[in-house]
Design an enzyme around this catalytic site. Structure first.
Site, PDB file in Angstrom:
ATOM      1  N   GLY A   1       0.779  -1.240   0.000  1.00  0.00           N
ATOM      2  CA  GLY A   1       0.000   0.000   0.000  1.00  0.00           C
ATOM      3  C   GLY A   1       0.806   1.283   0.000  1.00  0.00           C
TER       4      GLY A   1
ATOM      5  CG  ASP B   1      -1.644  -4.360 -16.498  1.00  0.00           C
ATOM      6  OD1 ASP B   1      -2.168  -3.836 -15.504  1.00  0.00           O
ATOM      7  OD2 ASP B   1      -0.858  -5.322 -16.410  1.00  0.00           O
TER       8      ASP B   1
ATOM      9  CG  HIS C   1       1.175  -1.739 -15.438  1.00  0.00           C
ATOM     10  ND1 HIS C   1       1.031  -3.001 -14.892  1.00  0.00           N
ATOM     11  CD2 HIS C   1       2.129  -1.854 -16.395  1.00  0.00           C
ATOM     12  CE1 HIS C   1       1.840  -3.834 -15.508  1.00  0.00           C
ATOM     13  NE2 HIS C   1       2.518  -3.164 -16.429  1.00  0.00           N
TER      14      HIS C   1
ATOM     15  CD  GLU D   1      -6.663  -7.422 -23.758  1.00  0.00           C
ATOM     16  OE1 GLU D   1      -5.503  -7.666 -24.047  1.00  0.00           O
ATOM     17  OE2 GLU D   1      -7.513  -6.952 -24.560  1.00  0.00           O
TER      18      GLU D   1
ATOM     19  CG  ASN E   1      -4.277  -0.643 -12.424  1.00  0.00           C
ATOM     20  OD1 ASN E   1      -4.066  -0.905 -11.234  1.00  0.00           O
ATOM     21  ND2 ASN E   1      -3.608  -1.245 -13.401  1.00  0.00           N
TER      22      ASN E   1
ATOM     23  CG  MET F   1      -1.453  -7.843  -6.420  1.00  0.00           C
ATOM     24  SD  MET F   1      -0.715  -6.878  -7.767  1.00  0.00           S
ATOM     25  CE  MET F   1       0.300  -8.122  -8.535  1.00  0.00           C
TER      26      MET F   1
HETATM   27  C1  GRF Z   1       3.048  -0.930  -7.718  1.00  0.00           C
HETATM   28  O1  GRF Z   1       4.266  -0.876  -8.416  1.00  0.00           O
HETATM   29  C2  GRF Z   1       1.892  -1.134  -8.652  1.00  0.00           C
HETATM   30  O2  GRF Z   1       2.033  -0.478  -9.865  1.00  0.00           O
HETATM   31  C3  GRF Z   1       1.961  -2.627  -8.885  1.00  0.00           C
HETATM   32  O3  GRF Z   1       2.264  -3.162  -7.617  1.00  0.00           O
HETATM   33  C4  GRF Z   1       2.956  -2.188  -6.860  1.00  0.00           C
HETATM   34  C5  GRF Z   1       2.134  -1.948  -5.628  1.00  0.00           C
HETATM   35  O4  GRF Z   1       2.865  -1.315  -4.634  1.00  0.00           O
HETATM   36  N1  GRF Z   1       0.729  -3.124  -9.455  1.00  0.00           N
HETATM   37  P1  GRF Z   1       2.140  -0.755  -3.336  1.00  0.00           P
HETATM   38  O5  GRF Z   1       1.273  -1.871  -2.766  1.00  0.00           O
HETATM   39  O6  GRF Z   1       1.342   0.441  -3.724  1.00  0.00           O
HETATM   40  O7  GRF Z   1       3.275  -0.416  -2.394  1.00  0.00           O
END
Ligand code: GRF
Length: 220
Positions: A14, A147, A111, A145, A109, A92
Site C-alpha cells: 500500500g 493493464d 501499472h 483486459e 489503475n 492484484m
Molecule cells: C506498484 O508498483 C503497482 O504499480 C503494482 O504493484 C505495486 C504496488 O505497490 N501493481 P504498493 O502496494 O502500492 O506499495
C-alpha cells in the site's frame, strides 16, 4: 470545493495508497479517500489506512466461490460508502466485466511500465531482459483486459547500467508515488475525461523536452 469520494483497492504494502493519503491532505486536493478495501487480510496497506483514520476493511477473495460473487461484494461496500472514483493501488485481482462496466471511466489503475509495453507481472525483469533504456509507470482507466484502458498520465524512468529488477522497481515506485496523486487530481477535478477511448482535456503542458537515455551529451 466538493471533494470526490474515492475508494482505494489494495492487496499488500500500500505505498501508493500512502502517496494518495498524503496528497489528499492538501486542502485544495479535489478528492478524499472514504474507504480502503483489501482482498488480502492483515496487509500493511490496511494499517496505513487505519493510521490515517480512513475506514478500511478486508473482503477476502478466498471466501467467495466465484469472481462474480467477490466483485458483487466489493461493489456493494463501495456503493454503500458513496464512492465516486475507484483507485486500484497494487490490487492484484482481475475484475469481472460487470464490475468494470459498473465503474467504467470512474476507475483508475497504476501499472509499473510505460503501457502498452510490458503489461502483466514481472515488468522490471522483462524490461531488463529486453535491454530497454527507458521504462516508467502509467495511470490509466480500467478496462476488462489486464493493464489496458485510456491513459491518464505517464512518467518515464531511465534504466541504469547495473540495474536489478529491485533497484529499477524502487525508482519506478518513487515515480508512481508522484504520478498517481497527479493523475487522480486531473480526473477528480474534471480537468480530463475520456473521449473515444482517449483521455483528453489537458491543453497546456510544461516541460516538453524529450527524455534521452543515455543522455545526449554521452551519446556521441
Ligand atoms: C506498484 O508498483 C503497482 O504499480 C503494482 O504493484 C505495486 C504496488 O505497490 N501493481 P504498493 O502496494 O502500492 O506499495
Amino acid at each position: 470545493m466538493t471533494k470526490k469520494r474515492v475508494g482505494v483497492l489494495i492487496s499488500g504494502r500500500g505505498s501508493n495508497l500512502g502517496a494518495l493519503i498524503e496528497a489528499c491532505k492538501a486542502p485544495d486536493y479535489p478528492a478524499r479517500i472514504v474507504l480502503v478495501v483489501s482482498n488480502v487480510p492483515s496487509v500493511q496497506g490496511l494499517l496505513r489506512a487505519e493510521a490515517a483514520l480512513i475506514p478500511a476493511l478486508t473482503i477476502n477473495h478466498k471466501d467467495y466461490a466465484s469472481r462474480e460473487e467477490f466483485d458483487a461484494a466489493l461493489d456493494k461496500v463501495l456503493t454503500e460508502a458513496g464512492v465516486e472514483l475507484l483507485c486500484n493501488a497494487g490490487f492484484m485481482r482481475l475484475h469481472t466485466e460487470n464490475f468494470v462496466t459498473r465503474w467504467r471511466d470512474h476507475h483508475l489503475n497504476t501499472h509499473p511500465s510505460l503501457l502498452p509495453a510490458f503489461r502483466g507481472l514481472h515488468t522490471h525483469a522483462r524490461v531488463l531482459d529486453e535491454g530497454a533504456k527507458i521504462t516508467g509507470c502509467t495511470v490509466h482507466f480500467v478496462r476488462p483486459e489486464m493493464d489496458t484502458g485510456p491513459i491518464v498520465a505517464q512518467a518515464a524512468v531511465q534504466v541504469l547500467p547495473g540495474d536489478t529488477p529491485e533497484s529499477l522497481a524502487a525508482r519506478v515506485l518513487d515515480a508512481e508515488h508522484r504520478l498517481y496523486p497527479h493523475a487522480l487530481r486531473l480526473v477528480a477535478s474534471g480537468a480530463v475525461h475520456v473521449e473515444g477511448e482517449h483521455v483528453v482535456g489537458i491543453t497546456q503542458i510544461g516541460d516538453q523536452a524529450p527524455l534521452f537515455s543515455p543522455p545526449l551529451d554521452e551519446a556521441l
